[in-house]
Scaffold this motif. Structure first.
Motif, PDB file in Angstrom:
ATOM      1  N   PRO A 191       0.840  -1.204   0.000  1.00 26.23           N
ATOM      2  CA  PRO A 191       0.000   0.000   0.000  1.00 26.23           C
ATOM      3  C   PRO A 191       0.871   1.248   0.000  1.00 26.23           C
ATOM      4  CG  PRO A 191      -0.021  -1.051   2.152  1.00 26.23           C
ATOM      5  CD  PRO A 191       0.687  -1.995   1.238  1.00 26.23           C
ATOM      6  N   MET A 192       0.470   2.241  -0.778  1.00 27.94           N
ATOM      7  CA  MET A 192       1.250   3.470  -0.882  1.00 27.94           C
ATOM      8  C   MET A 192       0.331   4.681  -0.832  1.00 27.94           C
ATOM      9  SD  MET A 192       4.099   2.516  -3.768  1.00 27.94           S
ATOM     10  CE  MET A 192       4.701   0.812  -3.907  1.00 27.94           C
ATOM     11  N   GLN A 193       0.940   5.782  -0.412  1.00 31.69           N
ATOM     12  CA  GLN A 193       0.225   7.051  -0.325  1.00 31.69           C
ATOM     13  C   GLN A 193       0.969   8.098  -1.146  1.00 31.69           C
ATOM     14  OE1 GLN A 193      -2.574   8.045   1.634  1.00 31.69           O
ATOM     15  NE2 GLN A 193      -2.971   5.883   2.035  1.00 31.69           N
ATOM     16  N   VAL A 194       0.210   9.026  -1.723  1.00 29.78           N
ATOM     17  CA  VAL A 194       0.787  10.135  -2.486  1.00 29.78           C
ATOM     18  C   VAL A 194       0.192  11.435  -1.949  1.00 29.78           C
ATOM     19  CG1 VAL A 194       0.976  11.225  -4.760  1.00 29.78           C
ATOM     20  CG2 VAL A 194       1.149   8.738  -4.551  1.00 29.78           C
ATOM     21  N   LEU A 195       1.048  12.435  -1.747  1.00 32.84           N
ATOM     22  CA  LEU A 195       0.596  13.765  -1.356  1.00 32.84           C
ATOM     23  C   LEU A 195       0.480  14.629  -2.605  1.00 32.84           C
ATOM     24  CD1 LEU A 195      -0.059  15.932   0.782  1.00 32.84           C
ATOM     25  CD2 LEU A 195       2.417  16.379   0.935  1.00 32.84           C
ATOM     26  N   VAL A 196      -0.711  15.186  -2.856  1.00 31.93           N
ATOM     27  CA  VAL A 196      -0.976  16.021  -4.023  1.00 31.93           C
ATOM     28  C   VAL A 196      -1.207  17.453  -3.562  1.00 31.93           C
ATOM     29  CG1 VAL A 196      -2.573  16.464  -5.931  1.00 31.93           C
ATOM     30  CG2 VAL A 196      -1.929  14.113  -5.350  1.00 31.93           C
ATOM     31  N   VAL A 197      -0.491  18.397  -4.184  1.00 36.07           N
ATOM     32  CA  VAL A 197      -0.575  19.799  -3.798  1.00 36.07           C
ATOM     33  C   VAL A 197      -0.872  20.625  -5.043  1.00 36.07           C
ATOM     34  CG1 VAL A 197       0.541  21.650  -2.519  1.00 36.07           C
ATOM     35  CG2 VAL A 197       1.275  19.281  -2.152  1.00 36.07           C
ATOM     36  N   ASP A 198      -2.050  21.241  -5.089  1.00 37.31           N
ATOM     37  CA  ASP A 198      -2.430  22.043  -6.253  1.00 37.31           C
ATOM     38  C   ASP A 198      -3.560  22.968  -5.853  1.00 37.31           C
ATOM     39  OD1 ASP A 198      -3.448  22.877  -8.930  1.00 37.31           O
ATOM     40  OD2 ASP A 198      -2.073  21.329  -9.648  1.00 37.31           O
ATOM     41  N   ASP A 199      -3.485  24.229  -6.265  1.00 36.59           N
ATOM     42  CA  ASP A 199      -4.533  25.183  -5.896  1.00 36.59           C
ATOM     43  C   ASP A 199      -5.752  25.092  -6.792  1.00 36.59           C
ATOM     44  OD1 ASP A 199      -3.007  26.284  -8.034  1.00 36.59           O
ATOM     45  OD2 ASP A 199      -3.791  28.273  -7.596  1.00 36.59           O
ATOM     46  N   SER A 200      -5.669  24.351  -7.897  1.00 37.49           N
ATOM     47  CA  SER A 200      -6.796  24.223  -8.815  1.00 37.49           C
ATOM     48  C   SER A 200      -7.644  23.010  -8.446  1.00 37.49           C
ATOM     49  CB  SER A 200      -6.293  24.073 -10.254  1.00 37.49           C
ATOM     50  OG  SER A 200      -7.348  23.686 -11.108  1.00 37.49           O
ATOM     51  N   ARG A 201      -8.928  23.260  -8.218  1.00 36.15           N
ATOM     52  CA  ARG A 201      -9.842  22.159  -7.919  1.00 36.15           C
ATOM     53  C   ARG A 201      -9.879  21.150  -9.055  1.00 36.15           C
ATOM     54  NH1 ARG A 201     -14.644  21.411  -9.914  1.00 36.15           N
ATOM     55  NH2 ARG A 201     -14.628  23.521 -10.765  1.00 36.15           N
ATOM     56  N   VAL A 202      -9.895  21.652 -10.292  1.00 40.09           N
ATOM     57  CA  VAL A 202      -9.915  20.755 -11.447  1.00 40.09           C
ATOM     58  C   VAL A 202      -8.685  19.862 -11.454  1.00 40.09           C
ATOM     59  CG1 VAL A 202      -9.721  20.688 -13.968  1.00 40.09           C
ATOM     60  CG2 VAL A 202     -11.378  22.189 -12.887  1.00 40.09           C
ATOM     61  N   ALA A 203      -7.507  20.466 -11.253  1.00 43.72           N
ATOM     62  CA  ALA A 203      -6.263  19.684 -11.292  1.00 43.72           C
ATOM     63  C   ALA A 203      -6.232  18.637 -10.185  1.00 43.72           C
ATOM     64  CB  ALA A 203      -5.067  20.622 -11.181  1.00 43.72           C
ATOM     65  N   ARG A 204      -6.672  19.010  -8.988  1.00 40.46           N
ATOM     66  CA  ARG A 204      -6.674  18.029  -7.890  1.00 40.46           C
ATOM     67  C   ARG A 204      -7.541  16.824  -8.221  1.00 40.46           C
ATOM     68  NH1 ARG A 204      -7.185  22.737  -4.696  1.00 40.46           N
ATOM     69  NH2 ARG A 204      -9.386  22.293  -4.256  1.00 40.46           N
ATOM     70  N   GLN A 205      -8.695  17.071  -8.797  1.00 39.14           N
ATOM     71  CA  GLN A 205      -9.579  15.966  -9.126  1.00 39.14           C
ATOM     72  C   GLN A 205      -9.038  15.120 -10.280  1.00 39.14           C
ATOM     73  OE1 GLN A 205     -11.973  15.025  -7.115  1.00 39.14           O
ATOM     74  NE2 GLN A 205     -11.352  16.780  -5.873  1.00 39.14           N
ATOM     75  N   GLN A 206      -8.371  15.770 -11.232  1.00 36.56           N
ATOM     76  CA  GLN A 206      -7.753  15.012 -12.322  1.00 36.56           C
ATOM     77  C   GLN A 206      -6.677  14.068 -11.789  1.00 36.56           C
ATOM     78  OE1 GLN A 206      -6.486  18.359 -14.704  1.00 36.56           O
ATOM     79  NE2 GLN A 206      -8.136  18.092 -16.184  1.00 36.56           N
ATOM     80  N   ILE A 207      -5.824  14.587 -10.916  1.00 37.84           N
ATOM     81  CA  ILE A 207      -4.750  13.760 -10.363  1.00 37.84           C
ATOM     82  C   ILE A 207      -5.335  12.659  -9.475  1.00 37.84           C
ATOM     83  CG2 ILE A 207      -2.660  13.766  -8.963  1.00 37.84           C
ATOM     84  CD1 ILE A 207      -2.389  16.769  -9.731  1.00 37.84           C
ATOM     85  N   ARG A 208      -6.338  13.018  -8.694  1.00 35.14           N
ATOM     86  CA  ARG A 208      -6.949  12.008  -7.821  1.00 35.14           C
ATOM     87  C   ARG A 208      -7.531  10.861  -8.642  1.00 35.14           C
ATOM     88  NH1 ARG A 208     -10.526  13.108  -2.534  1.00 35.14           N
ATOM     89  NH2 ARG A 208     -10.607  10.958  -1.822  1.00 35.14           N
ATOM     90  N   ARG A 209      -8.142  11.187  -9.770  1.00 37.07           N
ATOM     91  CA  ARG A 209      -8.719  10.149 -10.624  1.00 37.07           C
ATOM     92  C   ARG A 209      -7.649   9.173 -11.096  1.00 37.07           C
ATOM     93  NH1 ARG A 209     -12.678   6.706 -11.691  1.00 37.07           N
ATOM     94  NH2 ARG A 209     -12.887   6.258 -13.922  1.00 37.07           N
ATOM     95  N   VAL A 210      -6.482   9.680 -11.478  1.00 42.24           N
ATOM     96  CA  VAL A 210      -5.378   8.809 -11.895  1.00 42.24           C
ATOM     97  C   VAL A 210      -4.945   7.912 -10.746  1.00 42.24           C
ATOM     98  CG1 VAL A 210      -2.940   8.792 -12.568  1.00 42.24           C
ATOM     99  CG2 VAL A 210      -4.547  10.317 -13.733  1.00 42.24           C
ATOM    100  N   LEU A 211      -4.776   8.510  -9.566  1.00 43.26           N
ATOM    101  CA  LEU A 211      -4.308   7.736  -8.418  1.00 43.26           C
ATOM    102  C   LEU A 211      -5.345   6.710  -7.979  1.00 43.26           C
ATOM    103  CD1 LEU A 211      -2.631  10.645  -6.442  1.00 43.26           C
ATOM    104  CD2 LEU A 211      -1.476   8.789  -7.659  1.00 43.26           C
ATOM    105  N   ASP A 212      -6.612   7.073  -8.040  1.00 40.02           N
ATOM    106  CA  ASP A 212      -7.670   6.109  -7.692  1.00 40.02           C
ATOM    107  C   ASP A 212      -7.607   4.887  -8.608  1.00 40.02           C
ATOM    108  OD1 ASP A 212      -8.614   7.689  -5.663  1.00 40.02           O
ATOM    109  OD2 ASP A 212     -10.336   8.476  -6.771  1.00 40.02           O
ATOM    110  N   GLN A 213      -7.377   5.126  -9.895  1.00 41.05           N
ATOM    111  CA  GLN A 213      -7.309   4.009 -10.833  1.00 41.05           C
ATOM    112  C   GLN A 213      -6.067   3.144 -10.612  1.00 41.05           C
ATOM    113  OE1 GLN A 213      -8.840   4.862 -15.037  1.00 41.05           O
ATOM    114  NE2 GLN A 213      -8.488   6.933 -14.274  1.00 41.05           N
ATOM    115  N   LEU A 214      -5.028   3.745 -10.036  1.00 43.69           N
ATOM    116  CA  LEU A 214      -3.830   2.978  -9.706  1.00 43.69           C
ATOM    117  C   LEU A 214      -3.948   2.274  -8.360  1.00 43.69           C
ATOM    118  CD1 LEU A 214      -1.022   5.484 -10.803  1.00 43.69           C
ATOM    119  CD2 LEU A 214      -1.825   3.447 -12.029  1.00 43.69           C
TER     120      LEU A 214
END
Length: 323
Positions: free
Chosen positions: A179-202
């Motif tokens: 199990p792994m964790q990633v810290l995502v830092v971005d002021d754009s709501r759109v960008a955060r959700q885009q990155i989260r979607r990638v990580l969720d699929q991984l």
């Protein structure tokens, strides 16, 4: 006016890493002052003629010919529902932006000036309880309230850009991966959700934060609680251009702190160019990827996760990365 303004934009972008944010200020009709991060501004022109072409979403005002390039143009006041937009004359200026590997224009009523704001004076937008917002921050300058617009979110909502791009099965982590964790830092709501979607699929856990100051405070709290941040997070994925603390400064602070220095930092930005590449290297980031391509991002994240797994005992050391 445009030539002098762009010269100043070029100068202001060199403020990155110095905890200052340069904003281009403009109005959309009425008294309210708005701002956009200068990093995203390519040039400012008096409103050109617009023409219609097939395939452009209906909410766009049209397409402009900018130096031989067809640039889709959005009426920004109308797009965000600015209440004084309909009382204004036709927007008089075109702000040409470049981010996420694309160029687009925004019509505004007036262009004011460029200001340099200390990041401690830039605050998160008020929480309206709504599911989306065009604001990324608020601040004051010369006694006036400035609403900082997240033009990436505006464009994504108008063009109905997909934030849920599907990765193929070859991007899945093999069975037995730790199990792994990633810290995502971005002021754009759109960008955060885009990155989260990638990580969720991984199948990777994610912590989402909206600026570098929050991220640094969080990492120091993890350390103060007796846990190694580099053990909790396989990597940090950070935007560069953020209020409160930009990604360059965040990376520098991580490298300066002996308990954080081993963190793997991937800088992820909508901006490109030689200047950014040089800065990424000088502040000590481990990798850089331009926004936004989910497969490029997944490739970089998987490469790092494989390294972590190898160090942990090779749970999927022999697994091939998609290529």
């Amino acid at each position: 006016m445009s030539h002098n303004l762009i010269d100043r934009i070029d100068q202001r972008t060199r403020l990155a890493g110095h905890n200052r944010l340069a904003l281009l200020l403009f109005r959309l009709g009425g008294r309210q002052l708005f701002g956009v991060n200068v990093f995203k501004v390519r040039e400012v022109l008096r409103r050109p003629g617009l023409f219609q072409v097939p395939g452009v979403p209906a909410d766009f005002a049209g397409v402009a010919d900018v130096r031989g390039r067809s640039v889709p143009v959005l009426d920004l006041g109308r797009a965000i529902g600015h209440p004084e937009r309909d009382r204004a004359d036709a927007p008089g200026y075109l702000v040409v932006t470049e981010f996420n590997r694309s160029v687009q224009g925004y019509l505004v009523s007036e262009v004011e000036r460029i200001v340099n704001i200390a990041v401690e004076d830039i605050l998160p937008p008020p929480d309206s309880g709504a599911g989306s917002s065009y604001l990324t921050a608020v601040t004051r300058h010369g006694g006036e309230l400035i609403q900082v617009i997240d033009v990436e979110s505006v464009l994504a909502e108008i063009s109905q850009a997909r934030m849920d791009a599907e990765l193929s099965g070859e991007y899945a982590l093999p069975p037995g991966a730790p199990p792994m964790q990633v810290l995502v830092v971005d002021d754009s709501r759109v960008a955060r959700q885009q990155i989260r979607r990638v990580l969720d699929q991984l199948g990777v856990g994610v912590t989402l934060l909206s600026d570098g100051r929050q991220a640094l405070d969080h990492l120091l709290q993890v350390h103060a609680a007796g846990e190694s941040p580099a053990q909790r997070y396989a990597l940090v994925v950070s935007d560069i251009e953020m209020p409160a603390m930009d990604g360059y400064t965040l990376t520098t602070e991580i490298r300066r702190h002996p308990e954080l220095a081993d963190l793997f930092v991937l800088l992820h930005t909508s901006l490109s160019g030689v200047f950014n590449t040089s800065m990424v290297q000088s502040v000590g980031a481990d990798a850089f990827v331009a926004k936004y391509n989910p497969h490029d991002l997944a490739d970089h994240i998987l490469a790092r996760l494989r390294e972590v797994a190898d160090e942990a005992g090779g749970a999927f050391a022999g697994a091939a990365l998609p290529g």
